[in-house]
Design a protein around this motif. Structure first.
Motif, mmCIF file in Angstrom:
data_model
loop_
_atom_site.group_PDB
_atom_site.id
_atom_site.type_symbol
_atom_site.label_atom_id
_atom_site.label_comp_id
_atom_site.label_asym_id
_atom_site.label_seq_id
_atom_site.Cartn_x
_atom_site.Cartn_y
_atom_site.Cartn_z
ATOM 1 N N GLY A 163 -36.406 -10.009 -7.011
ATOM 2 C CA GLY A 163 -35.952 -8.689 -6.869
ATOM 3 C C GLY A 163 -35.867 -8.230 -5.620
ATOM 4 O O GLY A 163 -36.466 -8.328 -4.769
ATOM 5 N N GLY A 164 -34.658 -7.313 -5.398
ATOM 6 C CA GLY A 164 -34.310 -6.426 -4.169
ATOM 7 C C GLY A 164 -33.187 -6.943 -3.428
ATOM 8 O O GLY A 164 -32.773 -6.542 -2.406
ATOM 9 N N TYR A 165 -32.923 -8.278 -3.691
ATOM 10 C CA TYR A 165 -32.073 -9.081 -2.477
ATOM 11 C C TYR A 165 -30.434 -9.047 -2.869
ATOM 12 O O TYR A 165 -29.756 -8.492 -2.150
ATOM 13 C CB TYR A 165 -32.185 -10.570 -2.870
ATOM 14 C CG TYR A 165 -33.687 -11.004 -2.402
ATOM 15 C CD1 TYR A 165 -34.106 -10.703 -1.287
ATOM 16 C CD2 TYR A 165 -34.453 -11.463 -3.245
ATOM 17 C CE1 TYR A 165 -35.661 -10.847 -0.903
ATOM 18 C CE2 TYR A 165 -35.691 -11.686 -3.165
ATOM 19 C CZ TYR A 165 -36.319 -11.524 -2.077
ATOM 20 O OH TYR A 165 -37.540 -12.071 -1.655
ATOM 21 N N CYS A 166 -30.248 -8.941 -4.310
ATOM 22 C CA CYS A 166 -28.512 -9.014 -4.541
ATOM 23 C C CYS A 166 -28.065 -7.730 -4.536
ATOM 24 O O CYS A 166 -26.780 -7.499 -4.091
ATOM 25 C CB CYS A 166 -28.234 -9.842 -6.052
ATOM 26 S SG CYS A 166 -28.809 -8.855 -7.245
ATOM 27 N N ARG A 167 -28.718 -6.748 -5.068
ATOM 28 C CA ARG A 167 -28.133 -5.143 -4.956
ATOM 29 C C ARG A 167 -27.085 -4.992 -6.038
ATOM 30 O O ARG A 167 -26.402 -4.152 -6.014
ATOM 31 C CB ARG A 167 -27.601 -4.952 -3.678
ATOM 32 C CG ARG A 167 -28.441 -5.321 -2.482
ATOM 33 C CD ARG A 167 -29.627 -4.749 -2.502
ATOM 34 N NE ARG A 167 -30.067 -3.433 -1.745
ATOM 35 C CZ ARG A 167 -31.326 -3.128 -1.881
ATOM 36 N NH1 ARG A 167 -32.425 -3.924 -1.964
ATOM 37 N NH2 ARG A 167 -31.625 -1.991 -1.473
ATOM 38 N N PRO B 182 -27.937 4.519 -2.846
ATOM 39 C CA PRO B 182 -28.321 3.783 -4.115
ATOM 40 C C PRO B 182 -29.721 3.052 -3.916
ATOM 41 O O PRO B 182 -30.009 2.646 -2.980
ATOM 42 C CB PRO B 182 -27.188 3.000 -4.418
ATOM 43 C CG PRO B 182 -26.350 3.374 -3.046
ATOM 44 C CD PRO B 182 -26.971 4.286 -2.191
ATOM 45 N N ARG C 298 -36.603 -2.826 -8.177
ATOM 46 C CA ARG C 298 -37.790 -2.792 -7.305
ATOM 47 C C ARG C 298 -38.083 -1.370 -7.018
ATOM 48 O O ARG C 298 -39.068 -1.028 -6.164
ATOM 49 C CB ARG C 298 -37.364 -3.383 -5.949
ATOM 50 C CG ARG C 298 -37.234 -4.700 -6.022
ATOM 51 C CD ARG C 298 -38.505 -5.613 -6.058
ATOM 52 N NE ARG C 298 -39.428 -5.308 -5.049
ATOM 53 C CZ ARG C 298 -39.869 -6.522 -4.218
ATOM 54 N NH1 ARG C 298 -39.319 -7.681 -4.584
ATOM 55 N NH2 ARG C 298 -40.721 -6.453 -3.439
ATOM 56 N N VAL D 18 -20.564 -4.477 -4.327
ATOM 57 C CA VAL D 18 -21.185 -5.546 -4.054
ATOM 58 C C VAL D 18 -20.839 -6.859 -4.915
ATOM 59 O O VAL D 18 -21.078 -8.088 -4.189
ATOM 60 C CB VAL D 18 -22.770 -5.218 -4.650
ATOM 61 C CG1 VAL D 18 -23.624 -6.409 -4.823
ATOM 62 C CG2 VAL D 18 -23.400 -4.186 -4.053
ATOM 63 N N LEU E 192 -18.387 -8.483 -2.775
ATOM 64 C CA LEU E 192 -19.074 -9.206 -1.422
ATOM 65 C C LEU E 192 -19.816 -10.299 -1.909
ATOM 66 O O LEU E 192 -19.836 -11.391 -1.396
ATOM 67 C CB LEU E 192 -19.966 -8.263 -0.699
ATOM 68 C CG LEU E 192 -19.175 -7.057 0.250
ATOM 69 C CD1 LEU E 192 -20.244 -5.942 0.423
ATOM 70 C CD2 LEU E 192 -18.605 -7.739 1.176
ATOM 71 N N LEU E 193 -20.355 -10.260 -3.227
ATOM 72 C CA LEU E 193 -21.095 -11.620 -3.499
ATOM 73 C C LEU E 193 -20.004 -12.986 -3.845
ATOM 74 O O LEU E 193 -20.391 -13.966 -3.588
ATOM 75 C CB LEU E 193 -21.479 -11.429 -5.018
ATOM 76 C CG LEU E 193 -23.124 -10.994 -4.912
ATOM 77 C CD1 LEU E 193 -23.515 -10.682 -6.419
ATOM 78 C CD2 LEU E 193 -24.041 -11.807 -4.353
ATOM 79 N N ILE F 263 -26.018 -17.622 -4.757
ATOM 80 C CA ILE F 263 -25.922 -16.214 -4.406
ATOM 81 C C ILE F 263 -27.257 -15.714 -3.460
ATOM 82 O O ILE F 263 -27.185 -14.521 -3.369
ATOM 83 C CB ILE F 263 -25.675 -15.466 -5.359
ATOM 84 C CG1 ILE F 263 -26.611 -15.494 -6.458
ATOM 85 C CG2 ILE F 263 -24.204 -15.610 -5.961
ATOM 86 C CD1 ILE F 263 -26.850 -14.164 -7.363
ATOM 87 N N MET F 264 -27.927 -16.779 -3.186
ATOM 88 C CA MET F 264 -29.233 -16.339 -2.384
ATOM 89 C C MET F 264 -30.055 -15.492 -3.354
ATOM 90 O O MET F 264 -30.606 -14.366 -2.678
ATOM 91 C CB MET F 264 -28.934 -15.869 -0.991
ATOM 92 C CG MET F 264 -28.428 -16.847 0.151
ATOM 93 S SD MET F 264 -30.211 -17.705 0.552
ATOM 94 C CE MET F 264 -29.538 -18.956 1.112
ATOM 95 N N PHE G 288 -32.998 -16.329 -4.579
ATOM 96 C CA PHE G 288 -34.242 -16.335 -4.011
ATOM 97 C C PHE G 288 -35.319 -16.796 -5.195
ATOM 98 O O PHE G 288 -36.417 -16.943 -5.120
ATOM 99 C CB PHE G 288 -35.413 -15.430 -3.152
ATOM 100 C CG PHE G 288 -34.566 -15.649 -1.740
ATOM 101 C CD1 PHE G 288 -33.496 -14.620 -1.597
ATOM 102 C CD2 PHE G 288 -35.111 -16.041 -0.784
ATOM 103 C CE1 PHE G 288 -32.679 -14.406 -0.143
ATOM 104 C CE2 PHE G 288 -34.841 -15.754 0.576
ATOM 105 C CZ PHE G 288 -33.602 -15.231 0.790
ATOM 106 N N GLY H 248 -28.115 -15.383 7.806
ATOM 107 C CA GLY H 248 -26.881 -14.685 7.486
ATOM 108 C C GLY H 248 -26.107 -15.722 6.692
ATOM 109 O O GLY H 248 -26.582 -15.990 5.504
#
Ligand SMILES: Cc1cc2nc3c(=O)[nH]c(=O)nc-3n(C[C@H](O)[C@H](O)[C@H](O)COP(=O)(O)O)c2cc1C
Ligand code: SF4
Ligand code: SF4
Ligand code: FES
Lengths: 347, 445
Positions: free
Chosen positions: A45-49, A69, A74, A98, A101-102, A159-160, A162, A183
């Motif tokens: 968690g914390g990555y995709c937003r 936000p 998290r 978001v 952007l994804l 989508i990274m 993780f 990146g």
């Protein structure tokens, strides 16, 4: 216990609970979508937003709002916290950003993707995205990679989140799975193309929210909505042996772990996670191998039928209406047969 | 001549060597601290001094130190951030290159106050030659009993290690730095926990900028209260400014906080005015990530007050009419500069440096760069300008670390203050043909 409200709905949870977990207790539409958080994987968690929410009041003691936000997956709850998810138009707009952007580098190749129909990104885009893309440049491209003879990696779709990296870290021994480059050139790697040679490596497929990691033994065999999922088990020396079979007639097309309503692998009775081993997943493809328990319970993230799409459209209309301020949480009528995976014939 | 604290001995030949440094009063503050003061008393001095972090955010150093957790039996660490990769910033390099012992002395005092027995300097990859200077200075210090076991016979032990990065801007973000220092991929951590609770190897850690730690030396020398008298308001002391761009005298200057911006740019003591007698167009006052300001707003605030070199004055007006002191990377642009090209260069940098962990920064930085490239090619539309604005707003505040903001702010500010220039690029690309090409246009990487 800590009391807070999410979209004006009061909820009481143990200290240390995250906003997302509290929202899951309430359930329904106030639960933020979570593309990277996975309750069974530590430090996820914390990555995709995508799970961002607005904290209108930090706590009773310190009622100031949190200026940015927060990632609900998290962020821990606090007494008297006031959280807004779908009752904050600003938050929905931020989430739509978001999602957009994804998708800018996503190939949008659902028609040829094995994950279509059970892809969390499809659901997310449908429920929170915009209708049109504003991105007009070439998309990032990678060659598909075979991770051994059982797993396929389509980095273009990644989508990274993780999650697979954490599975490799936490479930399999001997880590050879990670991220290289930086990146938007970052890619999931197996250092490199080395099969993750481990009995539990196949679980990366189950945690992947998109079609980046798929089962090569199921490749192009069918669309998931043409298959019939049943829960089954066998005596397995390596894992719990409790699985979901995706059948067409008597033929077992695919074996996966059983997933709950959040798309996560379920728990065993003893509280451990019901990860399954590669033998069960890849090598037991005869109905004789299994004791079938009965049809699986299907949730909206597993099979998207045509009917389901229609109701989601209604949800979106609702959400838009809600921008006027009215919270929505009406029960969604899926229609007769909507959850029948074989209902293609009834269309 | 304004007051110099950090660079006061910079003119002395050989000041990089321990002997010369000591002959000019070096290591007396350290001796005073270790022999006559308690760790708590040192912390009080730092708090009283009003010193704020010189790495960019300006967080009060004394407060940061007081947050450091002190559980029994767990080591604590001081980590000096010498990653200095923000475009336009080169003051830490200057300081380490010229007076390495000032940093080492500051580190011993700080570590003693924090209760750390190991301290690290994380140097950006491109500064490998600086790391050699540091290593040499550290060796000298060990040989003279100023580092290692039982420093100056006080019973206090400290080891200092130099670690070189591999050349990534993101490793300047304190938690990415810690990951990298631990030998991992330099990805920022998701906070909380903050380094003060769980930092290097999970132990309580203070991360400070090179200049911040160097400033500890004059603070202990003169006392926190005296230091607080220098400067203006809550911007106490002096600040190193890296001045670059179209000025007659680019370089590193130590200024007293509160110096008028106009004096800094035009006086002979500092930048010496704009090159070739041209007019000034804009300034990026605190490193590439802070909002660019046009001449009228950098010289005077919106209220017409003269703008001063201080956290408060540069910040006056918020992001609508103000900017930030940031890391002190002061980039001056003359009237011939293309703001659009400059922005493209910045955006390309942030795209290249995004670590890729979180969606808005990973995907948004590349998109912004591509749109700017399209505009520079004369293929942009008015809608692209609005799109750029929208994308930066979708990144800002929604990321794991502030690199997202660093990428978003320059875009927002350039459009806010120079929109007509963007419009000229898209409506009449011919008209801007003869603008000087200060920045070579590279194809997207
Ligand atoms: C992307 C990014 C890059 C950074 N680079 C540096 C740097 O090169 N040097 C530095 O001192 N601080 C840098 N910082 C700030 C550090 O995270 C941290 O705040 C600082 O080292 C704290 O020191 P200070 O309190 O002494 O300023 C960076 C922050 C971000 C988000
Ligand atoms: S491959 Fe799948 S599970 Fe792994 S990071 Fe990408 S999206 Fe997540
Ligand atoms: S904001 Fe950018 S650099 Fe920072 S964690 Fe996210 S992707 Fe990495
Ligand atoms: S689910 Fe919370 S950030 Fe991805």
């Amino acid at each position: 216990m800590v009391k807070l409200t999410i979209d004006d709905i009061p909820v009481e949870v143990p200290k240390g609970t995250t906003i997302l977990q509290a929202a899951r207790l309430i359930g329904g539409d106030v639960t933020p979508p979570a593309m990277c958080y996975y309750s069974k994987l530590k430090t996820s968690g914390g990555y995709c937003r995508t799970c961002i929410v607005k904290v209108e009041q930090g706590s009773e003691k310190d009622p100031r709002p949190i200026p940015k936000p927060v990632a609900s997956c998290r962020t821990e709850v606090a007494e008297g916290m006031v959280v807004r998810n779908i009752t904050s138009p600003e938050n929905l707009e931020a989430r739509a950003g978001v999602v957009e952007l994804l998708l800018v580098n996503h190939p949008l190749d659902c028609p040829v993707c094995d994950q279509a129909g059970e892809c969390h990104l499809q659901d997310l885009a449908y429920e929170n995205g915009k209708e049109e893309t504003r991105y007009e440049f070439e998309r990032r491209e990678f060659e598909p990679i075979d991770i051994g003879d059982k797993i396929k990696l389509h980095m273009n779709r990644c989508i990274m989140c993780f999650r697979c990296v954490k599975v490799a870290d936490q479930i399999t021994d001997g880590r050879c799975h990670g991220v290289i480059n930086r990146g938007d050139a970052a890619e999931i790697s197996t250092y490199i193309e080395k099969a993750i040679d481990n009995d539990f490596s196949g679980n990366v497929i189950d945690v992947c929210p998109v079609g980046a990691l798929t089962d090569r033994t199921f490749r192009f065999k069918s669309r998931v909505w043409y298959t019939k999922p049943v829960d089954a088990h066998r005596d397995c020396s390596k894992c719990c042996g409790k699985v979901r079979l995706w059948n067409q007639g008597e033929e077992v097309l695919r074996v996966t772990a059983r997933k709950d309503q959040w798309g996560e692998v379920m728990d065993n009775e003893d509280g451990s996670t019901a990860w399954i081993c590669n033998d069960c997943r890849f090598d037991k493809k005869h109905i004789k191998d299994w004791t079938v328990e009965g049809p699986s319970e299907i949730n909206r993230h597993s099979v998207i039928s045509a009917n389901h799409y229609d109701t989601l459209r209604n949800i979106k209309a609702d959400t838009l209406r809600m921008l006027g301020g009215k919270p929505h949480g009406e029960k969604v009528d899926l229609g007769i047969g909507a959850l029948d995976p074989n209902n293609q014939h009834k269309q | 001549m304004s007051r110099k604290l950090l660079l006061k001995n910079d003119h002395i030949p050989g000041i990089a060597a321990l002997k010369t440094y000591k002959e000019n009063g070096g290591y007396t503050a350290m001796e005073k601290a270790l022999k006559t003061m308690s760790p708590e008393a040192l912390l009080e001095e730092v708090k009283t001094s009003g010193l704020r972090g010189r790495g960019g955010a300006g967080f009060p150093t004394g407060m940061k130190w007081s947050f450091l957790a002190k559980p029994e039996g767990v080591p604590r660490y001081l980590v000096v951030n010498a990653d200095e990769s923000e475009p336009g910033t080169f003051k830490d390099r200057y300081l380490m290159e010229r007076i390495p012992h000032l940093l080492i002395e500051g580190m011993v005092i700080s570590s003693f106050s924090l209760g750390a027995n190991s301290a690290y300097i994380y140097v950006r990859g491109e500064y490998f030659y600086v790391s050699r200077i540091l290593e040499q200075a550290i060796e000298e210090a060990y040989a003279s009993g100023l580092l290692g076991k039982n420093i100056l016979g006080t019973g206090y032990d400290l080891d200092i290690y130099v670690q070189i990065g591999a050349g990534a801007y993101i490793c300047g973000e304190e938690t990415a730095l810690l990951e990298s220092l631990e030998g991992k991929r330099g990805n920022p951590r998701i906070k909380p926990p903050f380094p003060a609770i769980a930092g290097l190897y999970g132990c309580p850690t203070v991360v400070n900028n090179v200049e911040t730690i160097a400033a500890i030396v004059p603070i202990i020398e003169m006392g926190g209260a005296e230091y607080a008298k220098i400067g203006i308001g809550r911007s106490t002391g002096t600040k190193l400014i890296s001045a670059s761009g179209h000025i007659n005298k680019p370089g590193v200057y130590e200024i007293e906080m509160g110096l008028p911006v106009e004096e800094f740019i035009y006086s002979e003591e500092y930048c010496g005015g704009i090159k070739g007698g041209r007019k000034m167009k804009a300034v990026v006052a605190g490193g590439s990530s802070v909002p660019i300001l046009p001449t009228e707003l950098i010289l005077k605030t919106a209220a017409g007050e003269p703008r001063l070199m201080s956290y408060e004055s540069l910040g006056d007006g918020g992001f609508i009419t103000g900017t930030m002191l940031g890391s002190g990377g002061f980039i001056v642009m003359d009237e011939d500069t293309s703001i659009v090209k400059n922005l493209y260069t910045f955006s390309r940098f942030y795209h290249h440096e995004s670590c890729g962990q979180c969606s808005p920064c990973r995907e948004g930085t590349g998109w912004m760069e591509k749109i700017l490239h399209k505009i520079l090619e004369g293929k942009g539309t008015l809608k692209d300008i609005d799109l750029l604005w929208d994308i930066q707003s979708k990144i800002e505040g929604k990321t794991i670390c502030p690199l997202g903001e660093a990428a978003a702010w320059p875009v927002a500010a350039a459009i806010r203050h120079f929109r007509p220039e963007f419009e000229a690029y898209v409506t009449n690309p011919e008209s801007i043909k003869d603008v000087k090409h200060y920045y070579r246009l590279n194809p997207t990487v």
